[in-house]
Every structure is written in structure tokens, then in C-alpha cells.
Scaffold this motif. Sequence first.
Motif, PDB file in Angstrom:
ATOM      1  N   ASN A 121      11.409  28.704  56.627  1.00 19.95           N
ATOM      2  CA  ASN A 121      10.551  27.968  57.561  1.00 19.95           C
ATOM      3  C   ASN A 121       9.089  28.370  57.404  1.00 19.95           C
ATOM      4  O   ASN A 121       8.189  27.537  57.519  1.00 19.95           O
ATOM      5  N   THR A 125       5.984  25.906  56.291  1.00 15.92           N
ATOM      6  CA  THR A 125       4.752  25.908  57.083  1.00 15.92           C
ATOM      7  C   THR A 125       3.534  26.135  56.194  1.00 15.92           C
ATOM      8  O   THR A 125       2.506  25.460  56.336  1.00 15.92           O
ATOM      9  N   HIS A 140      14.286  20.128  57.500  1.00 16.33           N
ATOM     10  CA  HIS A 140      15.442  20.402  58.348  1.00 16.33           C
ATOM     11  C   HIS A 140      16.521  19.345  58.148  1.00 16.33           C
ATOM     12  O   HIS A 140      17.710  19.604  58.370  1.00 16.33           O
ATOM     13  N   PHE A 314       9.232  24.564  65.226  1.00 13.70           N
ATOM     14  CA  PHE A 314       8.878  25.424  64.090  1.00 13.70           C
ATOM     15  C   PHE A 314       7.473  25.106  63.581  1.00 13.70           C
ATOM     16  O   PHE A 314       6.708  26.001  63.231  1.00 13.70           O
ATOM     17  N   VAL A 329       6.854  31.584  63.422  1.00 12.54           N
ATOM     18  CA  VAL A 329       8.171  31.050  63.071  1.00 12.54           C
ATOM     19  C   VAL A 329       9.264  31.966  63.610  1.00 12.54           C
ATOM     20  O   VAL A 329      10.294  31.506  64.123  1.00 12.54           O
ATOM     21  N   ALA A 333      12.179  30.885  65.963  1.00 10.00           N
ATOM     22  CA  ALA A 333      13.518  31.126  65.428  1.00 10.00           C
ATOM     23  C   ALA A 333      14.326  32.014  66.363  1.00 10.00           C
ATOM     24  O   ALA A 333      15.543  31.833  66.520  1.00 10.00           O
TER      25      ALA A 333
END
Length: 381
Positions: A121, A125, A140, A314, A329, A333
Motif C-alpha cells: 500500500n 501511494t 485493491h 489508504f 498507511v 492498516a
Amino acid sequence: MKSLLLILGNRKYLAPALVFASLNVWFGTWAIYIPTVKEKLGIDKGDLGFALFFLSLGVFSVFPVASKLVNYFGVGRATWLGVLSSSIFALFPLLVPNYILLCTALFFFGAANGFTDIAMNTLVTEVEKEDQVTIMSAAHGFFSLGGILVGLGSFLITVISNPFLHMLGSVVLVLLVNWRFKKEYQNKKATVEPTNGFSLQVFKPLLLLGLVGFISMASEGAIVDWSGLYLQEITLAPTYLIGAGFLAFSITMTLGRFLGDGISEKVGSYKLLFIGATLAIIGFLSVLTANTYLAIFGFGLSGLGFSAMVPELFRIGGKIKGVQSSQGVAFIAGSGYFGFLSGPVILGYLAETFNLKLSFVVLLLSACLVLLISIYKPRSK
């Protein structure tokens, strides 16, 4: 759909998306054999729920150090290390001969998955910030695509007749695919943001959204872990349909995430949240009819409802000024994974103490809470 075309048209974007798909191949292949492991070891739903707690414990043991490890290795190398470690530790839960070793194996499997999740993730980003593109929701979607592959593979359970060989084949395939694409991201490092360290005050506006992430991923985890058993015990589905709920959920989750980036731009985050919660509520009501085909439809509709919620969180968490993207993140998460992994544990306790159907009533009420948040939050602004 524009973000999906971006990913398919550029190896730089496809490479991290394939890691997302891989994570669900590892986890989903384990999940479809949960009823088999339960029977093999002679444990009840409560014992199974406690074993899944060790999976959660493994994930959370990584969160305090994950962002530091990602920055130390570089986000690209950290992602590849996540692929390697998850592939190795995915093999053991289906191989262990007793309950204690199952708990141990699930702990390390969870730790590897948690690290991979944060690394991949963070990688997406960084790609989004560097190239000014929007691909998080579609990435995702590839996670859900991995679930579709697992769901289709579930129809081969009676043909393969060996859970470990099934997982081994999946692991080998995943490693070969990721090895081919790892050069696209392996040397990438996260940008360094000026920061005074982790501050809860910076994340205060995200706390309510963290609750949404918790509920969304708790529901996802519940469907992944318990849909097969629900169809088997509550709706009395035939063996060949036991994996159909997970398959339907994965298909609609994939579709929703591939469309999520564009829909979010058009209707806004909170309207998307409202629509998603409404679909999830209808989905859980269908599941609670205890009719096999309506339950499968309900799992699919719930997947569509929850599909775009977490990717949006996210993206927000990874772009907060003054905070390292890996820290942002990790925060999102943490709340989401707490739901994804503790949710099935809680449902296992409820299922053993009361019944499995009550567990899905709790999920229905949780979806109603998301609906209320989506209405309240815009007004509170």
C-alpha cells in the motif's frame, strides 16, 4: 475503469497490483480449507476462532515496526521481501499436525501478510504521488481478483484432494509471476516527509473513518473465513457450492474496486460510503434468509457495498502532510486489519456460544452503523 486501464497498460503500475492479487491468493487458499483444517484437527468453532486470533496477533506484532522496516529496506525491496515471506509461511497452516502448531503457523503467516500489506500500500501511494495518477482502488481490485482465482480454484478441491499441494501450487505460481515483475519496483524508495514524529493529533480527523475501515474489513474477513461454513451448516448447501459465497463476494468486490476511483470522483467520498453501506445491509439481509442461493447473492452484494471503502482510506492515510506515507498507511492498516482479523475471532466466539446466524446479524448491525456515520459526518462538517 480508467485506473484499471492505466494498470493494464503500464508494467510499472501492474507490478504492485499483482502483489495485491497475490496476498489474496495466499490468504484465500488458506481460507477455503478452514472447514477441512477444523475437521482434520477435531476442533470446534471456539477453538478455530482462537487459532484465528494468533493470525491477528501476528499481523499486529508487525505494525509497530513495519514503517521503519519499509523505510530501512526501501519500499520496493520491502514489498519483495513481503512476497517471499508470505509465500513461505502460507505453506505451514495446511501442513501442521496439531492445534498448537496451527496457532504458531498462523502467527507467522499473519506477520508476513501484515508486513506485505503495509509495504504494497505504501508502494502504490508513492507511485500515485510520483506520477500524479489514481490507482489505489483498482490496485485493491486486484486483491479481490486474487480472491476470484481462489474461488474458481475451490471447485478443484475434490480433484486435488490435498490442501497442502493446492497451496504449494498457488505459492509457486505467485512467486513466478512476481519474480517477473519485481524489477519494476524493487529499487523504489519512499519520499521523506518533514515530520516531528508520529502524532495522534494529526490522525484525529481519521478516527471515525478508522471505525469505518474496521467494520468494512471485519465484514470482509468474516465472509472470507465463515461464508463456506455458513453455507455448509446454515443453508445446507451441497459441497460444490461451499466456495460459491466467497467467489461471489470476490467478483463483486473486484468490480466495485475497479470502478471505485471513478465513482468517488463523481459522487464524493461520503455518498459513496452511503451507497456502499446500503448495498451491504441488503446483502446481509439476503444472507440471513438462510436460503443457499439468496445467501450467495447476499455475499456478492455485500462485497459490492464494501468494495471501495478501504482503498479510499489508504489513499488518505498515505498522503497526510507531515507524516511518512508508510506511517499513514500503517495507521489505516491497523484499524482495518484489526477488523479483518479480530472480526472472525469475535464471530467464532458468537457462533460457538450462540449460533453462526447471530454472527451475521452483528455484521448487519455494523453495516447500519456505517450508514449512520455516512449521514452524520457530512452534516457535522
